[in-house]
Design a protein around this motif. Structure first.
Motif, short mmCIF file in Angstrom:
data_model
loop_
_atom_site.label_atom_id
_atom_site.label_comp_id
_atom_site.label_asym_id
_atom_site.label_seq_id
_atom_site.Cartn_x
_atom_site.Cartn_y
_atom_site.Cartn_z
N LEU A 100 0.83 -1.21 0.00
CA LEU A 100 0.00 0.00 0.00
C LEU A 100 0.86 1.26 0.00
N LEU A 101 1.86 1.27 0.89
CA LEU A 101 2.73 2.43 1.01
C LEU A 101 3.55 2.66 -0.25
N THR B 62 4.92 10.41 3.01
CA THR B 62 3.90 9.61 2.35
C THR B 62 3.20 8.70 3.35
N HIS C 217 2.92 1.78 -3.26
CA HIS C 217 2.06 2.24 -4.36
C HIS C 217 1.93 3.75 -4.32
N ASP C 218 1.64 4.29 -3.13
CA ASP C 218 1.50 5.74 -2.99
C ASP C 218 2.84 6.45 -3.17
N PHE C 219 3.90 5.85 -2.65
CA PHE C 219 5.22 6.46 -2.74
C PHE C 219 5.69 6.52 -4.19
N GLU D 117 3.87 6.76 -6.83
CA GLU D 117 3.13 7.80 -7.54
C GLU D 117 3.72 9.19 -7.27
N ARG D 118 4.20 9.40 -6.04
CA ARG D 118 4.76 10.70 -5.68
C ARG D 118 6.22 10.84 -6.12
N GLY E 170 -0.93 8.78 4.44
CA GLY E 170 -1.86 7.67 4.20
C GLY E 170 -2.09 6.77 5.39
N TYR F 292 -4.14 3.15 5.79
CA TYR F 292 -3.41 1.91 5.97
C TYR F 292 -3.89 1.18 7.24
#
Length: 304
Positions: free
Chosen positions: A108-109, A292, A111-113, A115-116, A296, A300
């Protein structure tokens, strides 16, 4: 006209001496003079008034000096930005994680990281807390997701994240596998597969405490070190195990994961998860991942 010719001109214009300007640029005076002549020919204008004793700027030369300085400053800034971007593109963040965090939180982390910060490469190391913390201290890891120790090392910084929900892993063909929920009392007569306390004190103590709270004695049939080994032993029909919910992502068809009754489990807050890093160690790349993570964290935690 090129940037090197402009740099040569600016050096001579500021020094008003070919010898000093050549020394400043690390080149021969003859080569410097040649670049100035080429620049003047290219622009079709005389920039410097030269005699055997001194050098002076012409009117065109004085005009060009300000423009050249601004252009060179812009070029240097542009080059610096691209060099910084190049360093970021090859930036490496070394992250350690215990198995349940590697299976649950990290996808999960990351994925967001990603993108950034798509330019940062993340290297993952999966291991136990007792092995990850020494790697942090030695500088072999930049960040780790661990069970917080009872006596934290003051050289490390810890950020509590949340408590992981626990479930019961049972063989798929076991009678208990048909249940929607289980209580500790349902496991009273069942052989249990429990992590070794030396390597996984939180998980080991969890099983013991849950049974103690229910006034029961756990029937420990097997100790195992690796979480995947525990799941394989459950799948082989050797017993049941109390494991973090995210362990279900390691599942095979031979194992079923059943929620543990909250009343019997004493609530969700049994397996704490924390982020850890070296105290007072500056690391801009690590701080980006922490930012990040904080952004989130609520989402999470809902899935833990």
């Amino acid at each position: 006209m090129d940037l090197h010719q402009l740099r040569c001109f600016v050096a001579v214009a500021e020094e008003l001496h070919f010898g000093r300007a050549a020394q400043r640029l690390g080149m021969l005076p003859s080569a410097l003079g040649r670049h100035i002549r080429l620049l003047e020919e290219d622009l079709g204008s005389r920039l410097l008034a030269r005699t055997t004793r001194n050098v002076a700027l012409t009117e065109d030369g004085a005009t060009l000096l300000d423009e050249a300085r601004a252009l060179l400053l812009q070029a240097d800034d542009l080059a610096a930005r691209f060099r910084a971007q190049g360093r970021q593109q090859t930036a490496l963040l070394r992250v350690g994680a215990i198995d349940s965090a590697a299976a649950g939180l990290l996808p999960l982390l990351l994925h967001d990281f990603r993108e950034r910060h798509p330019e940062i490469v993340v290297q993952l190391v999966e291991d136990k807390t007792i092995r990850l913390l020494p790697r942090l201290l030695s500088g072999r890891l930049d960040l780790a997701f661990v069970r917080p120790p009872e006596s934290p090392d003051k050289r490390l910084e810890f950020l509590f994240l949340f408590h992981e929900t626990v479930v019961v892993a049972v063989p798929a063909r076991h009678p208990l596998a048909r249940r929607d929920r289980l209580a500790i009392a349902d496991l009273a007569d069942q052989p249990l597969i429990v992590p070794e306390r030396r390597s996984r004190p939180h998980s080991h103590d969890l099983t013991v405490k849950l049974f103690a709270e229910a006034g029961l004695q756990p029937r420990i049939a097997q100790l195992a070190e690796e979480k995947q080994t525990i799941i394989n032993l459950v799948g082989a029909g050797l017993g049941a195990a109390i494991v973090p919910k995210w362990t279900a992502r390691m599942a095979t068809e031979s194992v079923r994961f059943i929620p543990l009754d909250a009343q019997g489990a004493g609530g969700r807050d049994r397996l704490p998860l924390a982020a850890a890093w070296l105290h007072d160690a500056r690391d801009a790349v690590r701080d980006r991942m922490l930012a990040t993570l904080r952004a989130g964290l609520a989402a999470y935690a809902e899935q833990a």
